[in-house]
Design a protein around this motif. Structure first.
Motif, mmCIF file in Angstrom:
data_model
loop_
_atom_site.group_PDB
_atom_site.id
_atom_site.type_symbol
_atom_site.label_atom_id
_atom_site.label_comp_id
_atom_site.label_asym_id
_atom_site.label_seq_id
_atom_site.Cartn_x
_atom_site.Cartn_y
_atom_site.Cartn_z
ATOM 1 N N CYS A 52 1.117 -1.125 0.435
ATOM 2 C CA CYS A 52 0.030 0.089 -0.330
ATOM 3 C C CYS A 52 0.453 1.263 -0.072
ATOM 4 O O CYS A 52 0.887 2.280 0.569
ATOM 5 C CB CYS A 52 -1.016 -0.085 0.888
ATOM 6 N N HIS A 53 2.047 1.154 -1.126
ATOM 7 C CA HIS A 53 2.783 2.166 -0.133
ATOM 8 C C HIS A 53 2.658 3.903 -0.653
ATOM 9 O O HIS A 53 2.714 4.883 -0.234
ATOM 10 C CB HIS A 53 4.027 2.014 -0.898
ATOM 11 N N PRO A 54 1.722 3.897 -1.975
ATOM 12 C CA PRO A 54 1.398 4.827 -2.842
ATOM 13 C C PRO A 54 0.469 5.968 -1.234
ATOM 14 O O PRO A 54 0.111 7.134 -1.357
ATOM 15 C CB PRO A 54 -0.133 4.841 -3.510
ATOM 16 N N ILE A 55 -0.620 4.860 -0.426
ATOM 17 C CA ILE A 55 -0.792 5.327 0.917
ATOM 18 C C ILE A 55 -0.108 5.767 2.193
ATOM 19 O O ILE A 55 -0.994 5.939 3.912
ATOM 20 C CB ILE A 55 -2.190 4.902 1.123
ATOM 21 N N VAL A 78 12.488 -2.677 4.460
ATOM 22 C CA VAL A 78 13.456 -1.323 3.723
ATOM 23 C C VAL A 78 12.279 -2.083 2.152
ATOM 24 O O VAL A 78 12.765 -0.334 2.118
ATOM 25 C CB VAL A 78 14.426 -2.426 3.449
ATOM 26 N N ARG A 79 11.777 -2.144 2.278
ATOM 27 C CA ARG A 79 11.386 -1.755 0.440
ATOM 28 C C ARG A 79 9.976 -1.090 0.771
ATOM 29 O O ARG A 79 10.295 -0.200 -0.241
ATOM 30 C CB ARG A 79 10.750 -3.360 -0.036
ATOM 31 N N ALA A 80 9.366 -1.538 1.932
ATOM 32 C CA ALA A 80 8.489 -0.372 1.763
ATOM 33 C C ALA A 80 9.332 1.332 2.009
ATOM 34 O O ALA A 80 8.176 2.118 1.816
ATOM 35 C CB ALA A 80 7.693 -0.539 2.895
ATOM 36 N N LEU A 81 9.769 1.437 3.115
ATOM 37 C CA LEU A 81 10.493 2.486 3.547
ATOM 38 C C LEU A 81 10.894 2.799 1.496
ATOM 39 O O LEU A 81 10.981 4.234 1.709
ATOM 40 C CB LEU A 81 11.626 2.653 4.105
ATOM 41 N N ALA A 82 12.002 2.823 1.460
ATOM 42 C CA ALA A 82 12.328 2.623 -0.173
ATOM 43 C C ALA A 82 10.888 3.152 -1.473
ATOM 44 O O ALA A 82 11.705 4.525 -1.667
ATOM 45 C CB ALA A 82 13.327 1.287 -1.027
ATOM 46 N N ARG A 83 9.922 2.921 -0.937
ATOM 47 C CA ARG A 83 8.966 2.792 -2.400
ATOM 48 C C ARG A 83 8.816 4.558 -1.594
ATOM 49 O O ARG A 83 8.058 4.709 -2.918
ATOM 50 C CB ARG A 83 8.122 2.293 -2.186
ATOM 51 N N LEU A 84 8.742 5.041 -0.584
ATOM 52 C CA LEU A 84 7.989 6.232 0.290
ATOM 53 C C LEU A 84 9.384 7.133 -0.887
ATOM 54 O O LEU A 84 9.592 8.602 -0.002
ATOM 55 C CB LEU A 84 8.198 6.451 1.479
ATOM 56 N N GLY A 85 10.280 6.671 -0.873
ATOM 57 C CA GLY A 85 11.519 7.741 -1.377
ATOM 58 C C GLY A 85 12.864 8.131 -0.166
ATOM 59 O O GLY A 85 13.116 9.151 -0.928
ATOM 60 N N VAL A 97 16.886 -4.432 -6.256
ATOM 61 C CA VAL A 97 16.762 -4.242 -7.478
ATOM 62 C C VAL A 97 15.349 -3.564 -7.957
ATOM 63 O O VAL A 97 15.186 -2.562 -8.244
ATOM 64 C CB VAL A 97 16.970 -4.901 -8.464
ATOM 65 N N GLU A 98 14.198 -4.359 -7.391
ATOM 66 C CA GLU A 98 12.978 -4.176 -7.742
ATOM 67 C C GLU A 98 12.500 -2.304 -7.156
ATOM 68 O O GLU A 98 11.350 -1.729 -7.321
ATOM 69 C CB GLU A 98 12.065 -5.016 -6.843
ATOM 70 N N VAL A 99 13.301 -1.934 -5.604
ATOM 71 C CA VAL A 99 12.335 -0.450 -5.524
ATOM 72 C C VAL A 99 13.654 0.801 -5.562
ATOM 73 O O VAL A 99 13.585 1.349 -5.069
ATOM 74 C CB VAL A 99 12.564 -0.518 -3.656
ATOM 75 N N ALA A 100 15.133 0.232 -6.264
ATOM 76 C CA ALA A 100 15.836 1.180 -6.376
ATOM 77 C C ALA A 100 15.671 1.958 -7.160
ATOM 78 O O ALA A 100 16.088 3.759 -6.384
ATOM 79 C CB ALA A 100 17.183 -0.016 -6.960
#
Length: 697
Positions: free
Chosen positions: A363-366, A405-412, A434-437
């Motif tokens: 749900c990273h966009p929100i 970590v991936r959730a945090l990365a997707r938030l930029g 790689v998927e979130v870099a």
């Protein structure tokens, strides 16, 4: 046993994967003394003969033998057989009661289970509680005499001491009431009596409340959720042994081989298996309540808050998945729920913490309200377990850290960077990084060299290599460091062409397109592909050629050819490129106007958008008619339509009523009805409405 099995011409019938000639071997294997052989046969039957709920003629032809197996005390796992035949029968009966047509397998299967309904009644009172649990759902579907079915269910409830069976009895009565109006009134009264009976256990009373609401969703009042919450709290104080409600795990698809299969595929199967597990006896019941409540987001959030605060880790685990289901499917202010999920990052049970992180990533966009909790969680894990916690040997700890970590990365958020670099520099699950870099362009200097190195080490000749290479190309395109990345991307493009890896070729071309004129050194390589025979490569090459600095005189004839193609996506791609060129592409206007009569919504939408981008105000009326009709007919076009309306400015004024109506819908919309596309749709829509309203104020 199995008399007549070999008299059936099984080879004349098909299942999901071809000929059904294997069925005569599968059915006797259900009686094998070897548990592994039985499990393998059952898995194969589910995956091929009853594939994803389908009922083929061969599935129906198997039913008499399944009844025979289920009725034989010597069958080792009768409950699994009963569950299979009830699954087949339930889907068949439901399909046959729908208004549209259905293949013959459904009708034949429905006729068989109805004719043998008394055997299901017998299984529902079997000495084996697992057999009873498997059979009870059939009581609400297979017994043609509705009064008889209702009487059986009423009698079954006081005779049943196991919680799972009691919940199923209540559910079956509601199913019967929904199907057969002649008993609905009496069934509703019975459910009301159960819900109000203080002597009954809270689980049964909760089931009565939920299924009463299920039967009359239009009459749900403000009292339903508070009543459910009170009973849920009571039920939480009662420990229910897992063996009384949980079926043993069963693999419903062949195991994924580890050798030669990309880790992404293995992980997808693991997620599928994880998603199918249930960890608490009330989970399915609460899922039903959430389904009944639909878009009542405040009420559902209140219910989920109670679920997430229960002391039972299994209940919280299932509640986290229900939270994700709500946020993925329904619009609304989910801030409170995001924060409730974030609280679970600190759970002592690592599986709960991992699932909370997984929900926040999905749900990273929100997920912005959880940013600080995610960062604190990641930092605490690194402090407690070391910098290499990304590769921790404990599976749940590793999953919890990686997901956070991936959730945090997707938030930029660059606080995810240390763990991502650990992943890229090490040998464990680098693909997850790689998927979130690509979400961290501010860290391109550290990420791009590592990604390029990984890209150069991909062996494109291997069958599964494209998955890794395409993810790397996507990340490099998003990070935008053309100086470092273009040489590596160009090398990959050349290798992909050499080995005729056309999907990978398209991904490399798409990356070069994103780099724009900075990818000019690759122009000749790209130009050579504009005459490629592959359906996807040519439009991708033309788009890349224009982006990296191609000449309009060279590109326009190629685009005209694509507009005249019979393949719809090539027409749409060409229209998009013509729109990017804008007014200088005016020579294409007559053909674009012709294509507005095309039979495919997407072709009309792409061509209408290009018509506006090239022709401007003069085309506004025609463009709006096409766009709004397409959006109404095919909601998945919404994002593309909205983007064009945004570009149209005040000319989009006639779209205002539809814009307001669409944004007022409670269910998510847009491309794939996903969170990211819907959130983008809402943001753009609000901006467009604001400008249009402001222009008329």
């Amino acid at each position: 046993m199995f008399n007549g099995l070999h008299d059936i011409d099984w080879s004349s019938m098909d299942h999901a994967y071809g000929s059904a000639e294997e069925v005569p071997a599968l059915l006797p294997a259900f009686r094998s003394p070897d548990a592994g052989e039985r499990s393998e046969a059952l898995s194969r039957f589910y995956s091929a003969v009853h594939h994803q709920g389908d009922v083929y003629p061969c599935t129906a032809a198997s039913l008499p033998f399944l009844f025979e197996l289920a009725g034989d005390a010597e069958t080792p796992d009768r409950a699994a057989v009963v569950k299979l035949l009830v699954s087949i029968g339930s889907i068949a009966v439901e399909r046959c009661e729908e208004v549209y047509g259905h293949p013959s397998g459904y009708a034949d299967a429905a006729a068989i289970v109805r004719a043998r309904a008394e055997e299901i009644v017998g299984f529902a009172s079997d000495a084996d509680p697992r057999v009873r649990r498997a059979a009870i759902p059939g009581l609400g579907l297979f017994v043609d005499d509705a009064d008889r079915a209702a009487d059986v269910l009423r009698g079954r409830l006081p005779a049943e001491s196991w919680v799972a069976q009691r919940l199923l009895v209540v559910e079956a009565m509601a199913t019967l009431a929904l199907r057969r109006p002649e008993v609905a009134g009496d069934a509703m009264e019975w459910l009301d009596e159960l819900a109000a009976d203080p002597v009954l256990d809270p689980g049964t009373r909760l089931a009565a409340v939920v299924h009463r609401a299920r039967c009359t969703p239009e009459r749900i009042g403000e009292d339903v959720v508070p009543a459910a919450l009170g009973l849920l709290r009571e039920a939480a104080r009662v420990t229910v042994p897992a063996e009384t409600w949980a079926d043993p795990p069963r693999r419903t698809a062949p195991a994924v081989p580890a050798d030669g299969v990309p880790p992404q595929v293995v992980a997808a199967f693991e997620d599928l298996d994880r998603h199918g597990r249930v960890h608490a006896p009330t989970t399915e019941l609460l899922r039903t309540l959430h389904e009944v409540l639909e878009g009542r987001t405040p009420q559902r959030t209140h219910l989920l808050a109670e679920q997430l605060r229960t002391p039972d880790p299994g209940s919280r685990l299932d509640a986290l998945r229900m939270s994700a289901d709500l946020m993925k499917s329904w619009r609304g202010d989910h801030t409170a729920l995001i924060r409730l999920v974030a609280e679970q990052l600190g759970a002592t049970d690592p599986q709960v913490a991992a699932e909370a992180a997984a929900v926040l990533e999905a749900c990273h966009p929100i997920a912005e309200p959880a940013r600080e909790e995610l960062a604190a969680h990641v930092a605490a894990q690194r402090a407690a377990h070391g910098a290499d916690v990304w590769a921790a040997p404990q599976p749940q700890l590793r999953r919890a850290h990686q997901k956070a970590v991936r959730a945090l990365a997707r938030l930029g958020d660059t606080r995810a960077l240390p763990s991502l670099l650990t992943a890229l520099d090490g040998g464990v699950d680098g693909w997850r990084a790689v998927e979130v870099a690509g979400a961290l362009p501010q860290a391109a200097g550290q990420l791009v060299p590592r990604l390029c190195d990984r890209l150069r080490r991909v062996d494109v000749t291997q069958e599964w290599s494209e998955m890794s290479a395409r993810a790397l190309l996507s990340a490099l395109a998003a990070l935008g460091d053309a100086t470092t990345a273009v040489p590596a991307v160009t090398e990959t493009l050349e290798q992909a062409v050499r080995h005729e890896r056309w999907h990978l070729t398209c991904s490399a071309l798409a990356a070069l397109k994103e780099f724009g004129s900075a990818a000019a050194p690759a122009r000749e390589t790209v130009r050579a592909l504009t005459s490629a025979s592959d359906a996807h490569v040519k439009p991708a090459a033309v788009a890349a050629l224009w982006a990296v600095g191609g000449d309009r005189e060279e590109v326009m004839p190629l685009l005209h050819d694509l507009l005249d193609d019979s393949i719809t996506f090539r027409i749409g791609d060409a229209a998009d490129m013509l729109g990017e060129i804008g007014p200088p592409a005016a020579a294409a206007l007559p053909r674009l106007r012709e294509l507005l009569a095309h039979g495919y919504d997407w072709v009309r939408v792409h061509c209408a958008a290009a018509l506006w981008d090239i022709g401007g105000e003069a085309e506004a009326g025609t463009v709006l008619d096409v766009l709004l009709q397409a959006w109404t007919r095919n909601p998945s076009t919404a994002n593309h339509v909205m983007a064009c309306l945004d570009r149209m400015g005040h000319a989009a004024q006639p779209a205002l009523p539809l814009l307001r109506a669409q944004l007022a819908l409670p269910r998510r919309g847009g491309r794939f009805a996903s969170i990211d596309h819907d959130e983008e749709l809402q943001r753009t829509g609000r901006a467009v409405i604001g400008r249009l309203v402001g222009a008329t104020a």
